[in-house]
Design a protein around this motif. Structure first.
Motif, PDB file in Angstrom:
ATOM      1  N   ARG A  44      37.279  34.571  50.509  1.00 18.94           N
ATOM      2  CA  ARG A  44      36.741  35.923  50.527  1.00 18.94           C
ATOM      3  C   ARG A  44      37.752  36.949  51.024  1.00 18.94           C
ATOM      4  O   ARG A  44      37.452  38.147  51.041  1.00 18.94           O
ATOM      5  N   PHE A  45      38.957  36.508  51.413  1.00 20.02           N
ATOM      6  CA  PHE A  45      39.954  37.423  51.949  1.00 20.02           C
ATOM      7  C   PHE A  45      40.955  37.864  50.892  1.00 20.02           C
ATOM      8  O   PHE A  45      41.058  39.053  50.573  1.00 20.02           O
ATOM      9  N   LEU A  46      41.715  36.941  50.303  1.00 19.95           N
ATOM     10  CA  LEU A  46      42.722  37.295  49.318  1.00 19.95           C
ATOM     11  C   LEU A  46      42.873  36.158  48.321  1.00 19.95           C
ATOM     12  O   LEU A  46      43.195  35.029  48.702  1.00 19.95           O
ATOM     13  N   HIS A  47      42.612  36.469  47.059  1.00 17.22           N
ATOM     14  CA  HIS A  47      42.763  35.487  45.984  1.00 17.22           C
ATOM     15  C   HIS A  47      43.994  35.855  45.162  1.00 17.22           C
ATOM     16  O   HIS A  47      44.220  37.024  44.828  1.00 17.22           O
ATOM     17  N   ILE A  48      44.795  34.845  44.809  1.00 10.90           N
ATOM     18  CA  ILE A  48      46.068  35.069  44.139  1.00 10.90           C
ATOM     19  C   ILE A  48      46.148  34.179  42.910  1.00 10.90           C
ATOM     20  O   ILE A  48      45.854  32.982  42.964  1.00 10.90           O
ATOM     21  N   ASP A  49      46.548  34.777  41.789  1.00 12.09           N
ATOM     22  CA  ASP A  49      46.880  34.062  40.551  1.00 12.09           C
ATOM     23  C   ASP A  49      48.295  34.466  40.151  1.00 12.09           C
ATOM     24  O   ASP A  49      48.630  35.659  40.144  1.00 12.09           O
ATOM     25  N   ALA A  50      49.111  33.490  39.808  1.00 12.15           N
ATOM     26  CA  ALA A  50      50.491  33.772  39.417  1.00 12.15           C
ATOM     27  C   ALA A  50      50.898  32.831  38.301  1.00 12.15           C
ATOM     28  O   ALA A  50      50.390  31.706  38.187  1.00 12.15           O
ATOM     29  N   GLY A  87      59.033  34.810  10.578  1.00 15.47           N
ATOM     30  CA  GLY A  87      59.008  36.063  11.313  1.00 15.47           C
ATOM     31  C   GLY A  87      59.078  35.892  12.805  1.00 15.47           C
ATOM     32  O   GLY A  87      59.246  36.869  13.532  1.00 15.47           O
ATOM     33  N   ASP A  88      58.962  34.661  13.330  1.00 10.40           N
ATOM     34  CA  ASP A  88      59.091  34.433  14.758  1.00 10.40           C
ATOM     35  C   ASP A  88      60.564  34.195  15.059  1.00 10.40           C
ATOM     36  O   ASP A  88      61.063  33.083  14.942  1.00 10.40           O
ATOM     37  N   LEU A  89      61.256  35.266  15.430  1.00  6.93           N
ATOM     38  CA  LEU A  89      62.692  35.191  15.689  1.00  6.93           C
ATOM     39  C   LEU A  89      62.988  35.199  17.183  1.00  6.93           C
ATOM     40  O   LEU A  89      64.090  35.512  17.609  1.00  6.93           O
ATOM     41  N   ASP A  90      61.987  34.855  17.982  1.00  6.02           N
ATOM     42  CA  ASP A  90      62.130  34.907  19.423  1.00  6.02           C
ATOM     43  C   ASP A  90      63.116  33.851  19.905  1.00  6.02           C
ATOM     44  O   ASP A  90      62.984  32.662  19.592  1.00  6.02           O
ATOM     45  N   LEU A  91      64.117  34.298  20.646  1.00  4.82           N
ATOM     46  CA  LEU A  91      65.070  33.368  21.242  1.00  4.82           C
ATOM     47  C   LEU A  91      64.699  32.989  22.657  1.00  4.82           C
ATOM     48  O   LEU A  91      65.438  32.278  23.320  1.00  4.82           O
ATOM     49  N   GLY A  92      63.570  33.467  23.122  1.00  6.67           N
ATOM     50  CA  GLY A  92      63.126  33.096  24.453  1.00  6.67           C
ATOM     51  C   GLY A  92      63.347  34.204  25.450  1.00  6.67           C
ATOM     52  O   GLY A  92      63.884  35.268  25.167  1.00  6.67           O
ATOM     53  N   GLY A  93      62.948  33.919  26.667  1.00  7.62           N
ATOM     54  CA  GLY A  93      63.070  34.900  27.726  1.00  7.62           C
ATOM     55  C   GLY A  93      62.254  34.472  28.912  1.00  7.62           C
ATOM     56  O   GLY A  93      61.987  33.274  29.123  1.00  7.62           O
ATOM     57  N   LEU A  94      61.823  35.450  29.685  1.00  6.74           N
ATOM     58  CA  LEU A  94      61.115  35.187  30.927  1.00  6.74           C
ATOM     59  C   LEU A  94      59.876  36.053  30.994  1.00  6.74           C
ATOM     60  O   LEU A  94      59.932  37.267  30.761  1.00  6.74           O
ATOM     61  N   ASN A  95      58.739  35.425  31.306  1.00  7.96           N
ATOM     62  CA  ASN A  95      57.479  36.117  31.538  1.00  7.96           C
ATOM     63  C   ASN A  95      57.024  35.837  32.956  1.00  7.96           C
ATOM     64  O   ASN A  95      56.960  34.667  33.372  1.00  7.96           O
ATOM     65  N   LEU A  96      56.702  36.883  33.697  1.00  6.66           N
ATOM     66  CA  LEU A  96      56.188  36.761  35.050  1.00  6.66           C
ATOM     67  C   LEU A  96      54.879  37.525  35.153  1.00  6.66           C
ATOM     68  O   LEU A  96      54.753  38.632  34.606  1.00  6.66           O
ATOM     69  N   ALA A  97      53.915  36.949  35.848  1.00  7.56           N
ATOM     70  CA  ALA A  97      52.618  37.601  36.026  1.00  7.56           C
ATOM     71  C   ALA A  97      52.084  37.281  37.414  1.00  7.56           C
ATOM     72  O   ALA A  97      52.171  36.137  37.871  1.00  7.56           O
ATOM     73  N   LEU A  98      51.558  38.301  38.075  1.00  6.57           N
ATOM     74  CA  LEU A  98      50.977  38.139  39.405  1.00  6.57           C
ATOM     75  C   LEU A  98      49.720  38.978  39.484  1.00  6.57           C
ATOM     76  O   LEU A  98      49.738  40.166  39.161  1.00  6.57           O
ATOM     77  N   SER A  99      48.627  38.353  39.889  1.00  4.07           N
ATOM     78  CA  SER A  99      47.343  39.038  40.021  1.00  4.07           C
ATOM     79  C   SER A  99      46.726  38.686  41.364  1.00  4.07           C
ATOM     80  O   SER A  99      46.639  37.506  41.721  1.00  4.07           O
ATOM     81  N   THR A 100      46.322  39.700  42.106  1.00  2.00           N
ATOM     82  CA  THR A 100      45.702  39.485  43.412  1.00  2.00           C
ATOM     83  C   THR A 100      44.409  40.283  43.504  1.00  2.00           C
ATOM     84  O   THR A 100      44.273  41.343  42.889  1.00  2.00           O
ATOM     85  N   VAL A 101      43.472  39.747  44.281  1.00  2.00           N
ATOM     86  CA  VAL A 101      42.210  40.432  44.565  1.00  2.00           C
ATOM     87  C   VAL A 101      41.989  40.371  46.062  1.00  2.00           C
ATOM     88  O   VAL A 101      41.826  39.283  46.644  1.00  2.00           O
ATOM     89  N   PHE A 102      42.015  41.523  46.705  1.00  2.00           N
ATOM     90  CA  PHE A 102      41.795  41.620  48.140  1.00  2.00           C
ATOM     91  C   PHE A 102      40.321  41.893  48.395  1.00  2.00           C
ATOM     92  O   PHE A 102      39.743  42.821  47.833  1.00  2.00           O
ATOM     93  N   LEU A 103      39.700  41.054  49.221  1.00  2.00           N
ATOM     94  CA  LEU A 103      38.249  41.118  49.491  1.00  2.00           C
ATOM     95  C   LEU A 103      37.455  41.036  48.185  1.00  2.00           C
ATOM     96  O   LEU A 103      36.709  41.958  47.822  1.00  2.00           O
ATOM     97  N   PRO A 104      37.596  39.944  47.438  1.00  2.00           N
ATOM     98  CA  PRO A 104      36.993  39.877  46.096  1.00  2.00           C
ATOM     99  C   PRO A 104      35.477  39.895  46.102  1.00  2.00           C
ATOM    100  O   PRO A 104      34.873  40.347  45.129  1.00  2.00           O
ATOM    101  N   LYS A 105      34.833  39.396  47.164  1.00  2.00           N
ATOM    102  CA  LYS A 105      33.376  39.323  47.187  1.00  2.00           C
ATOM    103  C   LYS A 105      32.745  40.417  48.034  1.00  2.00           C
ATOM    104  O   LYS A 105      31.559  40.346  48.341  1.00  2.00           O
ATOM    105  N   SER A 106      33.521  41.433  48.379  1.00  2.00           N
ATOM    106  CA  SER A 106      32.994  42.523  49.183  1.00  2.00           C
ATOM    107  C   SER A 106      32.599  43.684  48.287  1.00  2.00           C
ATOM    108  O   SER A 106      32.704  43.626  47.059  1.00  2.00           O
ATOM    109  N   HIS A 107      32.158  44.770  48.911  1.00  2.00           N
ATOM    110  CA  HIS A 107      31.801  45.974  48.170  1.00  2.00           C
ATOM    111  C   HIS A 107      33.008  46.862  47.887  1.00  2.00           C
ATOM    112  O   HIS A 107      32.867  47.878  47.187  1.00  2.00           O
ATOM    113  N   VAL A 108      34.192  46.509  48.429  1.00  2.00           N
ATOM    114  CA  VAL A 108      35.384  47.341  48.223  1.00  2.00           C
ATOM    115  C   VAL A 108      36.550  46.449  47.790  1.00  2.00           C
ATOM    116  O   VAL A 108      37.573  46.368  48.476  1.00  2.00           O
TER     117      VAL A 108
END
Length: 624
Positions: free
Chosen positions: A80-86, A100-121
């Motif tokens: 209930r404090f801090l939830h993190i997805d990465a 048509g897929d000419l992708d040579l690759g690369g780097l994808n980064l993603a970070l998602s956080t929810v502070f107080l996810p089950k609260s009213h704020v």
């Protein structure tokens, strides 16, 4: 007596053991959820790409590379404090053979956080970053993108719901072999409030944003483009008469400021008020009505002199003005199979400045009759729409037009034996301000489907369509004929398609686009056929999707297209084959693709050939 004492001792012991176990049961009734979880995939790729241009030597490259993917989710201290997805996805090389897929690759980064996810704020934050490169078919470039989204919500039951957000987006496109680098950035803020009060649902929103773009191109647009906008809106709605009627009111205002270096600036504002009311009188009758007021104000230059040598070329032009729009619609369903509707829309607007003739009014009405009925085993569906349009101009001219559209469909039979269906369409719209002009589409199609053969579903179709456009630009005609066959089985699905397209056109001997009059009579008798618009295309394709074994997936696609133009003949051909096999957590896959593109013109043969194959071995894993 000793026996009675023994029974009492047993009863007391069981009771004490039961009450002693209650706290332990309440404390350890369910296993504690894991705090962190990390999963991923690691693969090794071996790919080879060869390319030749204009019958030149093949340039082949062998890439022994790989990819790595990691995903994690968990919480800090308490769920209930801090939830993190990465997540992280790193690829170097090729792991696809798709055309048509000419992708040579690369780097994808993603970070998602929810502070107080089950609260009213709750506070939600998302950040993504990508860096990718493409190569092949003459395309070499790197794309770098990043995006940050922050959203804070206040969701107390007894207070209005409030949502505040922040967005930041940046992108850069770098082409090593040219000077056409581009950068774009966007920054935005928004605040929204919504609530319910005495059966009224209302919501308000305010948003502000800034954008900027810079780069160099062949048009010498070295100056950056900058823009800022502010948007505010408010809406309210309410249901009446046991939800049989609904009233909706909405207001929206937009302010913009744009700057294109030293080429020009502009300030514009748009104000819109709308009101709509709909009611279901009874199961047969329903009525919809609406009103809209719009006001547009524009001040500034018109971004002229952007193209070297073009003189005073006006690329963007706006006019200030106001308009009032009234709409109405009536629906009537006398029986289950028959529907009637009448719709009308009329707009009154102020004349545009700087034009010899401009529109002051426009009315558009349509009457529709549609029916759907089953008769002696036949499923019949059809509709007719008559459309009337009337315009008014500053020169007190009132051109009008009437258009007709028909659609029909008939079906017969049972798919367990054979199901036959046919469809026909004839849609035409006469242009009200370009007298003699129109757009028309005609189509007829047939389809047969059967499940009579065990384990198979067979479907065959044929379709012929014809489209024609006549306006101030000229007359263009396009026809398309297609045939298709598809067979479905529990283990595979295969299809074949063949199409034939032809096109022709004619132009007016003098330009009509620069005409200062809004209403013009098209000189249809002066149209001159031009071979530049002649076009003939033959195309055919075969596709196969199969799962011959429970863990094996196979995909095969072949397509060939030949296009004949006045000055050139173009041939395009592609083959793609992919296979994937799952062995526990290990995945084995491979693919091959070949793309050919030849253009034969008066200067000779110009073509490009690209072939690619790859193999990949990977494994899913879980760290904890």
């Amino acid at each position: 007596m000793p026996q009675v004492t023994t029974i009492r001792v047993w009863l007391v012991s069981i009771t004490l053991a039961f009450f002693a176990a209650l706290p332990a049961y309440g404390q350890y009734s369910a296993p504690e959820a894991p705090r962190w979880r990390i999963t991923g995939f690691a693969g090794f790729d071996l790919s080879h790409t060869s390319q030749s241009i204009n019958e030149g030597p093949d340039n082949g490259q062998l890439f022994p590379l790989g990819d790595l993917r990691l995903n994690t989710d968990g919480f800090l201290l308490d769920p209930r404090f801090l939830h993190i997805d990465a997540g992280m996805d790193f690829q170097k090389g090729v792991n696809s053979a798709e055309r048509g897929d000419l992708d040579l690759g690369g780097l994808n980064l993603a970070l998602s956080t929810v502070f107080l996810p089950k609260s009213h704020v709750p506070l939600r934050t998302t950040y993504t970053r990508t860096s990718h490169g493409v190569s092949g078919l003459g395309l070499d470039q790197n794309d770098d993108d990043s995006r940050l989204d922050v959203e804070w919500s206040m969701l107390f039951p007894s207070l209005p719901h409030i949502t505040a957000g922040f967005q930041k987006y940046d992108t850069t496109v770098h082409v090593p072999t040219s000077f056409a680098d581009r950068s774009y950035s966007e920054l935005g803020l928004n605040l929204g409030v919504s609530d319910a009060w005495k059966q009224w649902q209302w919501a308000g929103n305010f948003a502000a944003g800034d954008t900027s773009s810079s780069g160099v191109s062949g048009l010498d647009l070295t100056a950056p483009f900058e823009g800022s906008s502010r948007t505010g809106s408010f809406g309210a709605s309410r249901n009446f008469w046991e939800n049989k009627a609904r009233l909706r009111l909405e207001n929206r205002e937009l302010w913009r400021h744009d700057t294109l270096g030293g080429a020009g600036t502009s300030d514009s504002s748009e104000f819109t008020d709308t009101a709509s009311f709909s009611v279901q009188l009874n199961p047969q009758w329903s009525v919809d009505s609406g009103y809209s007021f719009s006001q547009l104000n524009f001040q500034g230059s018109t971004f002229s002199n952007l193209i070297p040598g073009a003189g005073q070329t006006r690329l963007i032009a706006f006019n200030s003005g106001t308009s009032h729009t009234f709409t109405g619609r009536v629906n009537y369903r006398p029986t289950d199979w028959l529907r009637l509707s009448q719709e009308a829309r009329t707009t009154r607007s102020t004349p545009a400045e700087g034009l010899l003739e401009s529109e002051t009014s426009f009315t558009d009405t349509s009457s529709t009759v549609s029916a759907e009925h089953r008769w002696h085993g036949f499923d019949l569906t059809g509709s007719y729409t008559g459309r009337f349009q009337l315009a008014g101009t500053t020169l007190e001219r009132s051109p009008s037009s009437w258009s007709n559209s028909f659609t029909g469909r008939i079906g017969w039979g049972d798919v367990r034996y054979v199901r036959l269906s046919a469809v026909g369409q004839d849609s035409r719209l006469n242009l009200v301000e370009q007298i003699g002009g129109f757009t028309q589409e005609r189509r007829v199609g047939f389809e047969a489907e059967t499940h009579r053969f065990k384990f198979f579903r067979l479907r065959a179709s044929a379709d012929r369509s014809r489209m024609e456009l006549l306006n101030v630009s000229g007359n263009t005609r396009t026809g398309l004929t297609s045939f298709g066959f598809q067979a479905e089985h529990r283990l595979f699905s295969v299809s074949y398609t063949r199409t034939y397209a032809d096109g022709a056109g004619a132009l007016f001997p003098f330009a009509l686009l620069n005409n200062q009059f809004l209403v013009i009579q098209l000189p249809v008798g002066q149209l001159l056929a031009t071979p530049l618009l002649d076009r003939t295309t033959h195309a055919q394709s075969v596709s196969l999707i199969a799962r011959p074994r429970r863990r094996l997936d196979v995909v095969f696609v072949w397509r060939q297209e030949e296009t004949q133009l006045t000055a050139s003949d173009q041939t395009f051909s592609t083959i793609q084959a992919d296979a994937r096999y799952h062995l526990g957590r290990v995945t084995l896959e491979g693919g091959y693709s070949r793309n050919l593109n030849d253009v034969m013109n008066i200067t000779g043969l110009v073509g490009n050939r690209l072939a690619r194959w790859y193999v990949r071995v990977g494994r899913d894993f879980r760290i904890f």
